[in-house]
Scaffold this motif. Sequence first.
Motif, short mmCIF file in Angstrom:
data_model
loop_
_atom_site.label_atom_id
_atom_site.label_comp_id
_atom_site.label_asym_id
_atom_site.label_seq_id
_atom_site.Cartn_x
_atom_site.Cartn_y
_atom_site.Cartn_z
N GLY A 114 0.81 -1.21 0.00
CA GLY A 114 0.00 0.00 0.00
C GLY A 114 0.84 1.26 0.00
O GLY A 114 2.04 1.24 -0.29
N SER A 115 0.20 2.38 0.33
CA SER A 115 0.84 3.71 0.28
C SER A 115 1.20 4.20 1.67
O SER A 115 0.40 4.11 2.60
CB SER A 115 -0.12 4.71 -0.38
N SER A 153 3.84 6.68 8.11
CA SER A 153 2.43 6.43 8.45
C SER A 153 1.72 5.97 7.18
O SER A 153 2.07 6.40 6.07
CB SER A 153 1.76 7.68 9.03
N LYS A 154 0.74 5.09 7.37
CA LYS A 154 -0.02 4.54 6.25
C LYS A 154 -1.01 5.58 5.76
O LYS A 154 -1.60 6.31 6.53
CB LYS A 154 -0.77 3.27 6.70
N GLN A 183 -0.94 0.79 10.55
CA GLN A 183 -0.97 2.24 10.46
C GLN A 183 0.39 2.93 10.49
O GLN A 183 0.51 4.08 10.08
CB GLN A 183 -1.84 2.82 11.58
N SER A 184 1.41 2.26 11.01
CA SER A 184 2.71 2.92 11.14
C SER A 184 3.86 1.94 10.93
O SER A 184 3.69 0.72 11.08
CB SER A 184 2.85 3.59 12.51
N MET A 185 5.01 2.51 10.60
CA MET A 185 6.19 1.69 10.35
C MET A 185 7.42 2.49 10.75
O MET A 185 7.51 3.69 10.46
CB MET A 185 6.22 1.34 8.85
N PHE A 237 5.17 3.64 -2.12
CA PHE A 237 4.16 2.64 -2.48
C PHE A 237 4.83 1.28 -2.63
O PHE A 237 5.83 1.15 -3.33
CB PHE A 237 3.45 3.02 -3.78
N PHE A 238 4.27 0.28 -1.93
CA PHE A 238 4.77 -1.09 -1.99
C PHE A 238 3.67 -1.98 -2.57
O PHE A 238 2.57 -2.01 -2.03
CB PHE A 238 5.13 -1.61 -0.59
N ARG A 239 3.98 -2.69 -3.64
CA ARG A 239 3.04 -3.65 -4.25
C ARG A 239 3.56 -5.03 -3.89
O ARG A 239 4.65 -5.42 -4.32
CB ARG A 239 2.99 -3.45 -5.76
#
Length: 161
Positions: A34-35, A159-160, A137-139, A69-71
């Motif tokens: 996601g973003s 943050s997501k 929600q966070s990383m 963005f991670f797919r």
Amino acid sequence: MVKQSFFFMALTAMLLVSCSVSKSARSQRNLFSGSWTLNNISYENNTGNFKSVIFNDAEDICFEGSDWFFRDNNSTGRYTISSSSLCQGGDRFFRWSVVEPTQNYSSQLQFKFIDEKRKDISGGVGYRLNITDLTEQSMTLKSNVSVDGQPVTIVYEFSKR
């Protein structure tokens, strides 16, 4: 014939085990998907004011507020830096994966730069960041570097979106 069949089955089993991803790594990959917005970059384990070039790309200030963005279905992604007088804006594409933890380190995000057609443009050189916190929600990711022979930890807080 029996020896050949046994050898083939053993080889197939080894390939499946070596290519499989653990449940933990799969779970982390799903959380990455996601973003994200990179809200803050800070430094630990040393004193003073730091200014650094991150990922051999741009100064740390350019990354604050950048979109990532991670797919997870094809292990590709991109980050976008906004243009300014200090920063050359635009998209940077990468291929990423989660490296499983060992005795020496926690799980890590690893990535290397690719072009829009998913071809390696970094000569195989990549980056690894320790995953210290990852929720829906966070990383928080950290990388250990050396400045004048002294250890410094770069902290990336996301943050997501």
